[in-house]
Write an enzyme that holds these catalytic residues in place. Structure first.
Site, PDB file in Angstrom:
ATOM      1  N   ASP A   1       0.839  -1.203   0.000  1.00  7.77           N
ATOM      2  CA  ASP A   1       0.000   0.000   0.000  1.00  7.77           C
ATOM      3  C   ASP A   1       0.877   1.257   0.000  1.00  7.77           C
ATOM      4  O   ASP A   1       0.555   2.255  -0.637  1.00  7.77           O
ATOM      5  CB  ASP A   1      -0.930   0.000   1.226  1.00  7.77           C
ATOM      6  CG  ASP A   1      -1.797  -1.250   1.263  1.00  7.77           C
ATOM      7  OD1 ASP A   1      -2.304  -1.639   0.202  1.00  7.77           O
ATOM      8  OD2 ASP A   1      -1.942  -1.846   2.345  1.00  7.77           O
TER       9      ASP A   1
ATOM     10  N   HIS B   1      -5.371  -3.563   5.553  1.00 12.27           N
ATOM     11  CA  HIS B   1      -4.989  -3.875   4.171  1.00 12.27           C
ATOM     12  C   HIS B   1      -6.182  -4.425   3.389  1.00 12.27           C
ATOM     13  O   HIS B   1      -6.197  -5.575   2.977  1.00 12.27           O
ATOM     14  CB  HIS B   1      -3.806  -4.855   4.140  1.00 12.27           C
ATOM     15  CG  HIS B   1      -3.413  -5.228   2.742  1.00 12.27           C
ATOM     16  ND1 HIS B   1      -2.867  -4.324   1.854  1.00 12.27           N
ATOM     17  CD2 HIS B   1      -3.519  -6.397   2.058  1.00 12.27           C
ATOM     18  CE1 HIS B   1      -2.663  -4.913   0.692  1.00 12.27           C
ATOM     19  NE2 HIS B   1      -3.051  -6.174   0.788  1.00 12.27           N
TER      20      HIS B   1
HETATM   21  N1  NAI Z   1      -0.208  -8.445   1.932  1.00 13.95           N
HETATM   22  C1  NAI Z   1      -0.329  -8.044   0.687  1.00 13.95           C
HETATM   23  O1  NAI Z   1      -0.154  -6.844   0.411  1.00 13.95           O
HETATM   24  C2  NAI Z   1      -0.601  -9.000  -0.411  1.00 13.95           C
HETATM   25  C3  NAI Z   1      -1.014 -10.271  -0.132  1.00 13.95           C
HETATM   26  N2  NAI Z   1      -1.254 -11.175  -1.134  1.00 13.95           N
HETATM   27  C4  NAI Z   1      -1.688 -12.505  -0.739  1.00 13.95           C
HETATM   28  O2  NAI Z   1      -0.586 -13.411  -0.750  1.00 13.95           O
HETATM   29  C5  NAI Z   1      -1.068 -14.759  -0.900  1.00 13.95           C
HETATM   30  C6  NAI Z   1      -0.264 -15.503  -1.962  1.00 13.95           C
HETATM   31  O3  NAI Z   1      -0.439 -14.923  -3.224  1.00 13.95           O
HETATM   32  P1  NAI Z   1       0.265 -15.544  -4.535  1.00 13.95           P
HETATM   33  O4  NAI Z   1       1.693 -15.789  -4.281  1.00 13.95           O
HETATM   34  O5  NAI Z   1      -0.128 -14.709  -5.673  1.00 13.95           O
HETATM   35  O6  NAI Z   1      -0.494 -16.951  -4.635  1.00 13.95           O
HETATM   36  P2  NAI Z   1       0.010 -18.293  -5.356  1.00 13.95           P
HETATM   37  O7  NAI Z   1      -1.161 -19.197  -5.468  1.00 13.95           O
HETATM   38  O8  NAI Z   1       0.749 -17.957  -6.592  1.00 13.95           O
HETATM   39  O9  NAI Z   1       1.052 -18.893  -4.319  1.00 13.95           O
HETATM   40  C7  NAI Z   1       0.671 -19.351  -3.066  1.00 13.95           C
HETATM   41  C8  NAI Z   1       1.582 -20.490  -2.694  1.00 13.95           C
HETATM   42  O10 NAI Z   1       1.217 -20.929  -1.391  1.00 13.95           O
HETATM   43  C9  NAI Z   1       1.383 -22.355  -1.378  1.00 13.95           C
HETATM   44  N3  NAI Z   1       0.659 -22.926  -0.262  1.00 13.95           N
HETATM   45  C10 NAI Z   1      -0.665 -23.185  -0.151  1.00 13.95           C
HETATM   46  N4  NAI Z   1      -0.920 -23.748   1.041  1.00 13.95           N
HETATM   47  C11 NAI Z   1       0.251 -23.838   1.693  1.00 13.95           C
HETATM   48  C12 NAI Z   1       0.645 -24.330   2.957  1.00 13.95           C
HETATM   49  N5  NAI Z   1      -0.241 -24.847   3.805  1.00 13.95           N
HETATM   50  N6  NAI Z   1       1.945 -24.258   3.290  1.00 13.95           N
HETATM   51  C13 NAI Z   1       2.842 -23.759   2.440  1.00 13.95           C
HETATM   52  N7  NAI Z   1       2.545 -23.267   1.229  1.00 13.95           N
HETATM   53  C14 NAI Z   1       1.262 -23.317   0.869  1.00 13.95           C
HETATM   54  C15 NAI Z   1       0.903 -22.794  -2.747  1.00 13.95           C
HETATM   55  O11 NAI Z   1       1.375 -24.096  -3.065  1.00 13.95           O
HETATM   56  C16 NAI Z   1       1.483 -21.707  -3.630  1.00 13.95           C
HETATM   57  O12 NAI Z   1       2.765 -22.058  -4.120  1.00 13.95           O
HETATM   58  C17 NAI Z   1      -2.550 -14.618  -1.241  1.00 13.95           C
HETATM   59  O13 NAI Z   1      -3.321 -14.860  -0.090  1.00 13.95           O
HETATM   60  C18 NAI Z   1      -2.687 -13.168  -1.669  1.00 13.95           C
HETATM   61  O14 NAI Z   1      -3.979 -12.661  -1.486  1.00 13.95           O
HETATM   62  C19 NAI Z   1      -1.079 -10.836  -2.445  1.00 13.95           C
HETATM   63  C20 NAI Z   1      -0.641  -9.576  -2.776  1.00 13.95           C
HETATM   64  C21 NAI Z   1      -0.433  -8.551  -1.798  1.00 13.95           C
HETATM   65  O1  OAA Z   2      -5.589  -7.439  -4.144  1.00 19.57           O
HETATM   66  C1  OAA Z   2      -5.250  -8.549  -3.704  1.00 19.57           C
HETATM   67  O2  OAA Z   2      -6.009  -9.496  -3.519  1.00 19.57           O
HETATM   68  C2  OAA Z   2      -3.803  -8.727  -3.351  1.00 19.57           C
HETATM   69  C3  OAA Z   2      -3.414  -7.635  -2.470  1.00 19.57           C
HETATM   70  O3  OAA Z   2      -3.589  -7.682  -1.275  1.00 19.57           O
HETATM   71  C4  OAA Z   2      -2.939  -6.394  -3.086  1.00 19.57           C
HETATM   72  O4  OAA Z   2      -2.579  -6.385  -4.276  1.00 19.57           O
HETATM   73  O5  OAA Z   2      -2.915  -5.386  -2.387  1.00 19.57           O
END
Ligand code: NAI
Ligand code: OAA
Length: 341
Positions: free
Chosen positions: A149, A188
């Site tokens: 953010d 967030h």
């Molecule tokens: N805090 C923030 O600002 C943001 C948060 N996110 C969040 O981050 C998370 C991941 O996003 P991406 O990497 O795009 O998803 P993705 O699906 O590409 O990767 C997630 C990974 O987590 C693994 N996974 C699932 N369950 C698991 C477990 N129990 N133990 C270990 N690994 C496990 C999967 O195998 C996968 O490799 C989502 O919840 C998303 O909403 C995304 C963008 C910004």
């Molecule tokens: O938008 C989403 O779901 C992933 C996220 O938290 C972000 O990009 O800020």
């Protein structure tokens, strides 16, 4: 010697985040854990000629991945698809985060825990309650990563200011230096994300673009989800943001001074957290504020930022509180029972 573990290391965020961590000379051991592909990602990164030793761990090896870790980053779980809110991810990600944090409480209870998995507003309370129930909660160790953010606010503020000035003084708005002009507090998700302009006259400079700026920061995540069209949410900008936060934690562990950096924390456990709550006129237990780090842990927050809010920013805080309360309550109930889920 600092061991960093990435849980969810094979995902869209996990892979580029692990790459950035492999390049950091402050990391001596990089443990990559995922339920799939972690060995492959680790083998790939291990060929990079930097000194961090990179190892991958399979599904049944979380204990080995976490044992001795000083810092654990958690980008594990499912991302959004168009039409979903972050809260829609709760059903799947709440259990994933609880399971991972239980393992952290078991294998590396002292670790600094950086939570990326959404919905952050609820997954951080889930982590805290899980550790409390295990008798392993150390306030200041659990940090919700809201840095994306901040990164977006810096980018969009510069864009709007440049547009406002019709490029004539665009050099003044170097995007890499916008941290002196803007930060983000709150939570967030959507309305809980509160951009705070540090140099208040810039609000008048933005004029009618101010509301648009706020909206883009609050809903920047939706822009990416829509553009990726079903293939996930922000991964590359998030990897950079997660790394930016982790870098401060690592520097702090190495006794370097760090500037306050926003993170979503459990306020009652922080030195001046109760004071911050009073300034917010709420009993909210979690809120993102610029945090002071010592040994990689949050020791206090910069509550003075709450004294300087503009009337518009105060309204944004008021609007955020109700939604945050609901999100926090949902996370707590998931761990402590009474959850309707
Ligand atoms: N805090 C923030 O600002 C943001 C948060 N996110 C969040 O981050 C998370 C991941 O996003 P991406 O990497 O795009 O998803 P993705 O699906 O590409 O990767 C997630 C990974 O987590 C693994 N996974 C699932 N369950 C698991 C477990 N129990 N133990 C270990 N690994 C496990 C999967 O195998 C996968 O490799 C989502 O919840 C998303 O909403 C995304 C963008 C910004
Ligand atoms: O938008 C989403 O779901 C992933 C996220 O938290 C972000 O990009 O800020």
């Amino acid at each position: 010697m600092v061991k960093v573990a990435v849980v969810g290391a094979s995902g869209g965020i996990g892979q580029p985040l692990s790459l950035l961590l492999k390049l950091n000379p402050l990391v001596s051991d990089l443990a990559l854990y995922d339920v799939r592909l972690a060995q492959g990602v680790a083998k790939d990164l291990s060929h990079i000629s930097t000194n961090a030793v990179c190892r991958g761990y399979d599904k049944d090896q979380i204990g080995e991945a976490l044992r001795g870790a000083h810092v654990v980053l958690i980008p594990a779980g499912v991302p959004r698809k168009p039409g979903m809110t972050r809260d829609d991810l709760f059903k799947i990600n709440a259990g994933i985060v609880k399971g991972i944090v239980t393992a952290i409480g078991q294998y590396c209870p002292d670790a600094r825990i950086l939570i990326i998995s959404n919905p952050v507003n609820s997954t951080v309370p889930i982590a805290v309650e899980t550790l409390k129930a295990m008798g392993k909660f150390y306030p200041g160790n659990v940090m919700g990563v809201t840095t994306l953010d901040v990164v977006r606010a810096e980018t969009f503020l510069a864009d709007y200011l440049i547009a406002q000035k019709k490029n004539s003084i665009s050099k003044q708005y170097d995007k890499t230096k916008m941290c002196k002009d803007v930060t983000v507090i709150g939570g967030h998700s959507g309305n809980t994300i509160i951009p705070v302009i540090k140099k208040k006259p810039l609000i008048s400079t933005l004029a009618s673009a101010y509301d648009e700026f706020v909206h883009r920061v609050q809903f920047g995540g939706d822009e990416v989800v829509k553009a990726k069209d079903g293939a996930g949410s922000a991964t590359l900008s998030m990897a950079l943001a997660g790394y930016r936060f982790a870098e401060q934690v690592l520097k702090s562990i190495h006794r370097e001074n760090t500037a306050p950096i926003p993170t979503y924390v459990y306020l009652p456990g922080i030195a001046n957290g109760v004071k911050a709550q009073a300034k917010l006129s709420t009993s909210l237990e979690y809120f993102s504020l610029p945090a002071n780090l010592l040994d990689g842990r949050v020791t206090s927050v910069d509550d003075t930022i709450l004294d300087s809010l503009s009337p518009q920013e105060k309204k944004l805080v008021e609007r955020a509180v109700k939604e945050l309360e609901t999100n926090i309550d949902k996370g707590k109930k998931f761990v402590n029972g009474n959850s309707k889920l």
